[in-house]
Design a protein around this motif. Structure first.
Motif, PDB file in Angstrom:
ATOM      1  N   PHE A  27      36.353  44.519  65.785  1.00 25.64           N
ATOM      2  CA  PHE A  27      36.264  45.285  64.539  1.00 25.64           C
ATOM      3  C   PHE A  27      36.941  44.538  63.391  1.00 25.64           C
ATOM      4  CE2 PHE A  27      37.976  48.308  61.474  1.00 25.64           C
ATOM      5  CZ  PHE A  27      36.851  49.066  61.177  1.00 25.64           C
ATOM      6  N   GLY A  28      38.146  44.003  63.647  1.00 24.90           N
ATOM      7  CA  GLY A  28      38.871  43.288  62.608  1.00 24.90           C
ATOM      8  C   GLY A  28      38.185  41.998  62.192  1.00 24.90           C
ATOM      9  N   LEU A  29      37.660  41.261  63.167  1.00 25.21           N
ATOM     10  CA  LEU A  29      36.997  39.991  62.854  1.00 25.21           C
ATOM     11  C   LEU A  29      35.770  40.198  61.971  1.00 25.21           C
ATOM     12  CD1 LEU A  29      37.151  38.034  66.249  1.00 25.21           C
ATOM     13  CD2 LEU A  29      38.346  37.480  64.124  1.00 25.21           C
ATOM     14  N   GLU A  30      35.059  41.296  62.170  1.00 29.22           N
ATOM     15  CA  GLU A  30      33.861  41.527  61.370  1.00 29.22           C
ATOM     16  C   GLU A  30      34.192  41.904  59.931  1.00 29.22           C
ATOM     17  OE1 GLU A  30      30.373  40.978  61.923  1.00 29.22           O
ATOM     18  OE2 GLU A  30      31.647  39.720  63.159  1.00 29.22           O
ATOM     19  N   ILE A  31      35.440  42.258  59.663  1.00 34.19           N
ATOM     20  CA  ILE A  31      35.863  42.480  58.275  1.00 34.19           C
ATOM     21  C   ILE A  31      36.328  41.176  57.635  1.00 34.19           C
ATOM     22  CG2 ILE A  31      37.617  43.581  56.814  1.00 34.19           C
ATOM     23  CD1 ILE A  31      37.521  45.988  58.631  1.00 34.19           C
ATOM     24  N   SER A  32      37.139  40.394  58.385  1.00 31.98           N
ATOM     25  CA  SER A  32      37.830  39.261  57.755  1.00 31.98           C
ATOM     26  C   SER A  32      37.183  37.899  57.987  1.00 31.98           C
ATOM     27  CB  SER A  32      39.287  39.213  58.242  1.00 31.98           C
ATOM     28  OG  SER A  32      39.348  38.984  59.632  1.00 31.98           O
ATOM     29  N   SER A  33      36.338  37.746  59.006  1.00 31.96           N
ATOM     30  CA  SER A  33      35.735  36.425  59.237  1.00 31.96           C
ATOM     31  C   SER A  33      34.475  36.210  58.412  1.00 31.96           C
ATOM     32  CB  SER A  33      35.422  36.227  60.728  1.00 31.96           C
ATOM     33  OG  SER A  33      34.426  37.140  61.160  1.00 31.96           O
ATOM     34  N   VAL A  34      33.757  37.281  58.111  1.00 31.60           N
ATOM     35  CA  VAL A  34      32.486  37.140  57.393  1.00 31.60           C
ATOM     36  C   VAL A  34      32.671  36.643  55.955  1.00 31.60           C
ATOM     37  CG1 VAL A  34      30.427  38.378  56.593  1.00 31.60           C
ATOM     38  CG2 VAL A  34      31.325  38.793  58.888  1.00 31.60           C
ATOM     39  N   PRO A  35      33.725  37.087  55.211  1.00 34.86           N
ATOM     40  CA  PRO A  35      33.897  36.543  53.857  1.00 34.86           C
ATOM     41  C   PRO A  35      33.953  35.015  53.809  1.00 34.86           C
ATOM     42  CG  PRO A  35      35.324  38.427  54.142  1.00 34.86           C
ATOM     43  CD  PRO A  35      34.705  38.153  55.486  1.00 34.86           C
ATOM     44  N   ALA A  36      34.509  34.393  54.852  1.00 33.16           N
ATOM     45  CA  ALA A  36      34.633  32.936  54.871  1.00 33.16           C
ATOM     46  C   ALA A  36      33.284  32.236  54.974  1.00 33.16           C
ATOM     47  CB  ALA A  36      35.542  32.507  56.029  1.00 33.16           C
ATOM     48  N   ILE A  37      32.248  32.947  55.434  1.00 31.72           N
ATOM     49  CA  ILE A  37      30.944  32.302  55.595  1.00 31.72           C
ATOM     50  C   ILE A  37      29.949  32.731  54.519  1.00 31.72           C
ATOM     51  CG2 ILE A  37      31.318  32.160  58.091  1.00 31.72           C
ATOM     52  CD1 ILE A  37      29.094  34.321  58.380  1.00 31.72           C
ATOM     53  N   LEU A  38      30.364  33.560  53.566  1.00 31.30           N
ATOM     54  CA  LEU A  38      29.429  34.012  52.526  1.00 31.30           C
ATOM     55  C   LEU A  38      28.842  32.853  51.716  1.00 31.30           C
ATOM     56  CD1 LEU A  38      31.102  37.294  51.179  1.00 31.30           C
ATOM     57  CD2 LEU A  38      29.147  37.072  52.719  1.00 31.30           C
ATOM     58  N   PRO A  39      29.648  31.848  51.304  1.00 32.70           N
ATOM     59  CA  PRO A  39      29.033  30.710  50.609  1.00 32.70           C
ATOM     60  C   PRO A  39      27.974  30.000  51.450  1.00 32.70           C
ATOM     61  CG  PRO A  39      31.408  30.709  50.271  1.00 32.70           C
ATOM     62  CD  PRO A  39      31.127  31.733  51.323  1.00 32.70           C
ATOM     63  N   THR A  40      28.198  29.911  52.750  1.00 30.66           N
ATOM     64  CA  THR A  40      27.213  29.295  53.643  1.00 30.66           C
ATOM     65  C   THR A  40      25.946  30.139  53.715  1.00 30.66           C
ATOM     66  OG1 THR A  40      28.986  28.336  54.982  1.00 30.66           O
ATOM     67  CG2 THR A  40      26.806  28.478  56.001  1.00 30.66           C
ATOM     68  N   LEU A  41      26.101  31.468  53.801  1.00 30.73           N
ATOM     69  CA  LEU A  41      24.940  32.349  53.851  1.00 30.73           C
ATOM     70  C   LEU A  41      24.125  32.250  52.571  1.00 30.73           C
ATOM     71  CD1 LEU A  41      26.475  35.590  55.469  1.00 30.73           C
ATOM     72  CD2 LEU A  41      25.108  33.809  56.576  1.00 30.73           C
ATOM     73  N   GLU A  42      24.798  32.074  51.435  1.00 32.00           N
ATOM     74  CA  GLU A  42      24.079  31.934  50.167  1.00 32.00           C
ATOM     75  C   GLU A  42      23.192  30.698  50.179  1.00 32.00           C
ATOM     76  OE1 GLU A  42      22.876  31.387  46.150  1.00 32.00           O
ATOM     77  OE2 GLU A  42      23.901  29.935  47.431  1.00 32.00           O
ATOM     78  N   GLN A  43      23.720  29.619  50.748  1.00 25.77           N
ATOM     79  CA  GLN A  43      22.969  28.361  50.763  1.00 25.77           C
ATOM     80  C   GLN A  43      21.859  28.370  51.810  1.00 25.77           C
ATOM     81  OE1 GLN A  43      25.938  25.343  51.352  1.00 25.77           O
ATOM     82  NE2 GLN A  43      26.891  25.667  49.359  1.00 25.77           N
ATOM     83  N   VAL A  44      22.170  28.853  53.007  1.00 29.27           N
ATOM     84  CA  VAL A  44      21.214  28.772  54.122  1.00 29.27           C
ATOM     85  C   VAL A  44      20.126  29.834  54.008  1.00 29.27           C
ATOM     86  CG1 VAL A  44      20.967  28.963  56.630  1.00 29.27           C
ATOM     87  CG2 VAL A  44      22.926  27.757  55.658  1.00 29.27           C
ATOM     88  N   LEU A  45      20.515  31.074  53.673  1.00 26.62           N
ATOM     89  CA  LEU A  45      19.550  32.170  53.610  1.00 26.62           C
ATOM     90  C   LEU A  45      19.057  32.437  52.192  1.00 26.62           C
ATOM     91  CD1 LEU A  45      21.184  34.764  56.062  1.00 26.62           C
ATOM     92  CD2 LEU A  45      19.548  32.948  56.548  1.00 26.62           C
ATOM     93  N   HIS A  46      19.576  31.668  51.214  1.00 29.10           N
ATOM     94  CA  HIS A  46      19.191  31.827  49.808  1.00 29.10           C
ATOM     95  C   HIS A  46      19.452  33.250  49.319  1.00 29.10           C
ATOM     96  CE1 HIS A  46      17.413  27.890  50.299  1.00 29.10           C
ATOM     97  NE2 HIS A  46      16.657  28.352  51.276  1.00 29.10           N
TER      98      HIS A  46
END
Length: 502
Positions: A27-46
Motif C-alpha cells: 500500500f505504501g509503495l504504491e503511494i510513494s514509488s509511483v511519483p518517481a516514475i511519472l517523468p518516465t511515464l510521460e515519455q514512454v506512454l506520451h
C-alpha cells in the motif's frame, strides 16, 4: 499439549503479522514509488500533465471511496474473507497496470488498485486488533506494522527510481503481483476469521455522495483549465460536488447510526487533530507527487539520484515519531501538532529559497526537505493517537475512519490544486519572457509540457534558460502554497484545540 497449542497459536499469529505487514508495504509503495516514475511515464506512454495527475489521483480517490465501507463489509462478511479478496484484487490491478501501454487503462487500473488498497488498509487494523489480544502483543504487532508501513512510504521513491534504472517502469507495478501471491498465501494460513454478528447495514448513500463530492471537485480542478472554470460544464461539475457533499451531510445527520458522526467534532482535541491530519496531506504528501519532476527536470538528476534526493524528504518522518510521542506526553498534542505543522511550512519556505538560488541543486534543497520531513514526523503520530484517544472507546473505529478519510480526501483534492498552481506559475513566467503576441493555447500547452518536466528547448524557439526559469517559478509558487496553507491550518489547529486545556 497446552504448550504445543500455544506455540501453534503464536506461529499462526506471526504468519498473520507477516501478511498484514506485506500488504502495508504494498500500500505504501504504491503511494510513494509511483511519483518517481511519472517523468518516465510521460515519455514512454506520451501522457500529458493532466493524465500524470490522474495516474496518481485515481489511486487516492479509490482509497477514499472504500475506507468507510470496508469496515462494515468486513464486520458483516468476515475480515479474513474481505482481506484476502482485497489482496487478490490488488494483485490483479497491479498486473493490469504493468501490462498496459494505454494511459486511460493505466488510470483505470490505478483506481482499482486504490479501491483494493484502501480495503487492505482497513482490514489490516481490524485483523491486528483481533489476532493479538493482549496489550503487549498488540503493541508489538502495531509497532512492526508501523515500521513496515513507514519503510514503504519512506523508501518508495528510491525503490521506484532504482527499478526504472535497472529494469523498466512496468516492474514498479508487476513486483506487487509477486508480493500479492506471497501475501495471499500467508493470509490464508495465518489470519483467523472474525466478524461482528451485530454489524450494521452498509451506508451506501453516504459512500456514494461523499465519493461523488470528492471526485467531482478533483475533476473540476484538474480539467478546469481545459473546460473553463466559469463555463456551463465546469460550473455544473462544481455544483454537483457541492450538492453531493450537502446530501452526504444531510444523510449522515439523519441516520441513527451514521458513517460519520458529526457530533465528535464538538470534541476540541479531536477537531484540532483532524485539522492537522488534513494539513499534512494538503502540503507534504501531494508535493511528493511533483518533487521528482523538480529533481529530474529542474535540477537535472536521473531517476535514482532523484529518488535518493527524495529520501531526505521522507526519511525524517520515520526517525522523528518516537521523539514526537515523548513530546506529546510532556507538552500535550495541542502544542506538538501545531508545532509540527509550522515546521512543515518552514521546510516548504526553505525549499522555495533553495529552488530559487542561482545555482540550485540538491544541497540548496536539502535543509527544506529535511525540515519538512521532521515536521511530518512530529505531526503524524500525535494526530493518530489524538483522534482515537479523544473519543470514547466505542467510537475509536469511526474516529480512525474519519482521520483516514480526512487524509485521503485532502490528498485527492490537493494533488490537482498543486498541479494547477504549478502550470499557472510556469505560464505566468513564460508570459513575462516571451513575446506578448504568442498564441495563448500554444503557450498553455507549452506550460503544461514544462510542468511535466519534458519540454525541449527547441519547442517554439524557447531557450533552456527560459524553460528552467519558468519551471523554477512554477515550483516556487507551489512551495509557497504548501508553506502558507499549512501555516494557516497550524494556527487553526492551535485555536481549535483551545488555549490552555487539553
Amino acid at each position: 499439549m497446552t504448550l504445543a497449542a500455544s506455540a501453534s497459536t503464536g506461529s499462526r499469529s506471526a504468519i498473520a503479522l507477516a501478511a498484514v505487514c506485506l500488504s502495508a508495504l504494498m500500500f505504501g509503495l504504491e503511494i510513494s514509488s509511483v511519483p518517481a516514475i511519472l517523468p518516465t511515464l510521460e515519455q514512454v506512454l506520451h501522457a500529458d500533465f493532466r493524465q500524470l495527475q490522474w495516474i496518481m489521483n485515481a489511486y487516492t480517490i479509490g482509497v477514499t471511496m472504500v475506507l468507510m465501507a470496508t469496515g462494515a463489509l468486513a464486520d458483516r462478511f468476515g475480515r479474513k474473507r474481505v482481506f484476502i479478496a482485497s489482496i487478490v484484487a490488488f494483485g490483479a490491478a497491479s498486473l493490469a497496470c504493468g501490462l498496459t501501454t494505454s494511459v486511460p487503462v493505466l488510470i483505470g487500473a490505478r483506481f482499482l488498485q486504490g479501491l483494493s488498497g484502501g480495503a487492505m488498509l482497513v482490514c489490516q487494523i481490524a485483523i491486528l486488533s483481533h489476532q493479538f489480544r493482549t496489550a503487549r502483543e498488540r503493541g508489538m504487532a502495531f509497532g512492526w506494522w508501523g515500521i513496515v508501513s513507514g519503510v514503504g512510504l519512506g523508501f518508495g521513491p528510491i525503490i521506484g527510481g532504482t527499478i526504472v534504472a535497472l529494469w523498466s517502469w512496468e516492474w514498479v507495478f508487476l513486483v506487487h503481483v509477486a508480493l500479492s501471491i506471497v501475501t495471499f498465501l500467508l493470509a490464508a494460513s495465518g489470519v483467523r476469521e472474525s466478524r461482528d454478528p451485530e454489524a450494521i447495514r452498509l451506508d451506501l448513500i453516504g459512500i456514494v455522495t461523499l465519493s461523488a463530492a470528492v471526485f467531482c471537485l478533483a475533476f473540476f480542478i484538474t480539467q478546469g483549465p481545459e473546460l473553463g472554470f466559469a463555463c456551463t460544464g465546469g460550473l455544473a461539475i462544481l455544483g454537483l460536488s457541492v450538492a453531493s457533499f450537502s446530501a452526504f451531510v444531510a444523510v449522515e445527520k439523519l441516520s441513527p447510526r451514521p458513517m460519520f458522526d458529526f457530533s465528535v467534532f464538538r470534541i476540541r482535541p479531536f477537531s484540532g487533530a483532524i485539522i492537522g491530519s488534513a494539513a499534512m496531506n494538503m502540503s507534504f504528501w501531494p508535493f511528493m507527487i511533483y518533487l521528482p519532476i523538480w529533481f529530474q527536470a529542474g535540477l537535472g538528476y536521473h531517476s535514482v539520484a532523484a529518488g535518493l534526493g527524495l529520501l531526505a524528504y521522507t526519511l525524517p518522518a520515520l526517525v522523528v515519531p518516537p521523539f514526537a510521542e515523548r513530546l506529546s506526553l510532556r507538552h500535550q498534542p495541542r502544542l506538538v501538532i501545531p508545532a509540527g505543522l509550522f515546521t512543515i511550512g518552514l521546510g516548504f519556505m526553505l525549499m522555495k529559497l533553495g529552488s530559487s538560488a542561482g545555482n540550485s541543486n540538491w544541497l540548496t534543497m536539502l535543509p527544506g526537505c529535511i525540515l519538512a520531513g521532521v515536521g511530518l514526523g512530529l505531526t503524524n503520530t500525535p494526530v493518530t493517537n489524538t483522534t482515537t484517544g479523544a473519543v470514547p472507546a466505542a467510537r475509536s473505529g469511526m474516529a480512525s475512519g474519519i482521520d483516514m478519510s480526512a487524509r485521503m480526501i485532502s490528498l485527492a483534492i490537493n494533488i490537482p490544486i498543486m498541479g494547477f498552481i504549478l502550470v499557472e506559475g510556469v505560464l505566468s513566467s513564460l508570459r513575462k519572457s516571451l513575446p506578448i503576441d504568442t498564441d495563448a493555447p500554444s503557450l498553455r500547452s507549452l506550460a503544461e509540457t514544462i510542468a511535466a518536466g519534458t519540454a525541449a528547448s527547441s519547442e517554439q524557439g524557447v531557450s533552456d534558460a527560459i524553460v528552467h526559469q519558468a519551471l523554477a517559478d512554477g515550483f516556487g509558487e507551489v512551495m509557497l502554497y504548501g508553506g502558507v496553507s499549512v501555516w494557516l491550518l497550524a494556527a487553526a489547529s492551535f485555536m481549535v484545540f483551545g488555549g490552555g486545556r487539553k
